[in-house]
Design an enzyme around this catalytic site. Structure first.
Site, PDB file in Angstrom:
ATOM      1  N   GLY A  54       0.853  -1.177   0.000  1.00 44.88           N
ATOM      2  CA  GLY A  54       0.000   0.000   0.000  1.00 44.88           C
ATOM      3  C   GLY A  54       0.890   1.228   0.000  1.00 44.88           C
ATOM      4  O   GLY A  54       1.796   1.361   0.842  1.00 44.88           O
ATOM      5  N   ALA A  55       0.667   2.118  -0.950  1.00 40.93           N
ATOM      6  CA  ALA A  55       1.593   3.236  -1.156  1.00 40.93           C
ATOM      7  C   ALA A  55       1.835   4.073   0.103  1.00 40.93           C
ATOM      8  O   ALA A  55       2.985   4.375   0.432  1.00 40.93           O
ATOM      9  CB  ALA A  55       1.091   4.117  -2.304  1.00 40.93           C
ATOM     10  N   ARG A  90      10.170  -0.511  -4.705  1.00 37.32           N
ATOM     11  CA  ARG A  90       8.871  -0.571  -5.390  1.00 37.32           C
ATOM     12  C   ARG A  90       8.751   0.659  -6.295  1.00 37.32           C
ATOM     13  O   ARG A  90       8.390   1.748  -5.819  1.00 37.32           O
ATOM     14  CB  ARG A  90       7.703  -0.584  -4.384  1.00 37.32           C
ATOM     15  N   GLN A 201      -5.004  -9.706  -2.688  1.00 41.57           N
ATOM     16  CA  GLN A 201      -5.082  -8.702  -1.631  1.00 41.57           C
ATOM     17  C   GLN A 201      -6.506  -8.437  -1.171  1.00 41.57           C
ATOM     18  O   GLN A 201      -6.719  -7.843  -0.123  1.00 41.57           O
ATOM     19  CB  GLN A 201      -4.427  -7.393  -2.088  1.00 41.57           C
ATOM     20  N   ASP A 241      -1.541   4.050  -6.361  1.00 40.13           N
ATOM     21  CA  ASP A 241      -0.117   4.051  -6.061  1.00 40.13           C
ATOM     22  C   ASP A 241       0.576   5.278  -6.638  1.00 40.13           C
ATOM     23  O   ASP A 241       1.623   5.672  -6.157  1.00 40.13           O
ATOM     24  CB  ASP A 241       0.527   2.778  -6.595  1.00 40.13           C
ATOM     25  N   ASN A 251      -2.908   2.055 -10.361  1.00 44.95           N
ATOM     26  CA  ASN A 251      -3.349   1.265  -9.213  1.00 44.95           C
ATOM     27  C   ASN A 251      -3.179  -0.212  -9.558  1.00 44.95           C
ATOM     28  O   ASN A 251      -2.740  -0.567 -10.653  1.00 44.95           O
ATOM     29  CB  ASN A 251      -4.802   1.598  -8.860  1.00 44.95           C
ATOM     30  N   LYS A 252      -3.545  -1.065  -8.627  1.00 45.62           N
ATOM     31  CA  LYS A 252      -3.369  -2.503  -8.811  1.00 45.62           C
ATOM     32  C   LYS A 252      -3.955  -2.970 -10.138  1.00 45.62           C
ATOM     33  O   LYS A 252      -5.040  -2.536 -10.535  1.00 45.62           O
ATOM     34  CB  LYS A 252      -4.023  -3.250  -7.655  1.00 45.62           C
TER      35      LYS A 252
END
Length: 362
Positions: A54-55, A90, A201, A241, A251-252
């Site tokens: 998670g950012a 990351r 997740q 993110d 994002n994911k």
């Protein structure tokens, strides 16, 4: 937020300021396990291996990792090495680079003997700001939910993707903060939780919603469009993110598909993120680097065997080639609005600058 009724944050600093404790999220939802992080290398591993993810939480963990590094040595060389090591963990999560830049800008001008205390103080400030900002996001999002209610007692059906709850931050979460705010205010709310392959997740989201008592249902990723088409979704909300200056959202992976399905079904698609996720130096989504993760995350399925022992099972033939991008980019025109700690705005450069006019200088 709560774990078994006890207020808990995702990381906690030791009173002696020599280490932090984190929840090992790779072991959730089957086991709640705390890990002590006492070296720079352990902090980098925790981020890279997604023990923390998670950012916003990545950014806070990196800040504390830098403080831990300077406990051992606070020279210019050590500071640069620590920033470089943590910054490479990351690439898509801009909060990571934001937190490290903020720390370095404060620490670099100081004498080495003053850096350790300053680093721990600034890391703590970053963590506390994250909590306050996420709580504010919740209140701004709650107003949007109230606008969607058309009948007394109506249950709002909200869909989310990945985990952008308190496990992805220090506390409250981004996308789930408005959900918690609604639940705590007595608004009937139900969450469709997308499993989010390949790391699943969504299981983290389901776990924390269960801890807070929020009604929810876990779904396969590919069921999202059907639920929207059948009128069972009032809104979709996700975290981010990185958000580019024009409002494009990284994002994911799988987020873009949900945004497309929302557009086809007239369902509002919201993105919730704090200031640290906004990258005004990035002009558009095409400039955002997309992390490619190890293919074994796709090849292997993790869970408990019949004896309750953690196990990994190979689901593909040996040698099968796979691609495993961790993120995708949703263009701004698919986003109904962005929710930040300062309010709600259109997903555009003008919209973001209306909330953050100080960034217009760039």
């Amino acid at each position: 937020m709560n774990i078994d009724g006890i207020p808990t944050r995702t990381l906690r600093a030791h009173p002696d300021r020599r280490a932090i404790d984190i929840i090992d999220q790779t072991r959730l939802p089957h086991a709640l396990h705390w890990v002590r992080v006492a070296t720079l290398e352990e902090a980098a591993h925790a981020i890279r291996a997604m023990q923390v993810r998670g950012a916003p939480l990545i950014g806070a963990t990196a800040a504390y990792g830098l403080a831990i590094a300077l406990d051992f040595e606070a020279s210019d060389r050590r500071l640069a090495e620590a920033v470089a090591l943590l910054g490479a963990t990351r690439p898509t999560a801009v909060n990571l680079h934001w937190a490290l830049a903020r720390m370095e800008n404060i620490l670099r001008p100081l004498a080495p003997e003053a850096r350790c205390d300053a680093a721990w103080a600034e890391a703590a400030a970053i963590a506390e700001e994250d909590v306050a900002q996420n709580a504010a996001i919740g209140q701004h999002g709650l107003k949007l939910w109230n606008d969607l209610i058309v009948a007394d007692g109506q249950t709002l059906n909200i869909m989310t993707h990945c985990n952008a709850g308190w496990l992805a931050t220090v506390d409250w979460g981004t996308a789930l903060s408005p959900v918690y705010a609604a639940h705590d205010a007595g608004v009937p709310v139900h969450v469709w939780v997308s499993e989010t392959r390949p790391r699943n997740q969504g299981l983290l989201t389901a776990w924390e919603l269960e801890q807070h008592g929020v009604p929810h249902t876990l779904i396969a990723d590919n069921a999202a469009g059907l639920l929207m088409r059948n009128g069972k979704v009032d809104a979709v909300i996700v975290g981010a993110d990185r958000i580019a200056a024009n409002g494009d959202v990284a994002n994911k992976v799988g987020t873009y598909l949900k945004a497309l399905a929302c557009a086809d079904n007239g369902i509002p698609f919201y993105v919730a993120a704090p200031r640290s996720t906004l990258d005004f130096a990035c002009p558009e989504g095409a400039s955002i680097p997309i992390e490619e993760r190890d293919g074994d995350e796709f090849r292997l399925v993790h869970g408990l065997d019949s004896r309750g022992v953690p196990s990994a099972l190979r689901q593909l033939p040996a040698g099968e080639d796979v691609a495993n991008p961790a993120f995708d980019v949703t263009p701004n025109w698919l986003v109904k609005a962005i929710i930040t700690e300062r309010g709600v705005c259109p997903a555009s450069r003008d919209g973001l600058l209306a909330l953050y006019p100080e960034e217009a200088r760039g």
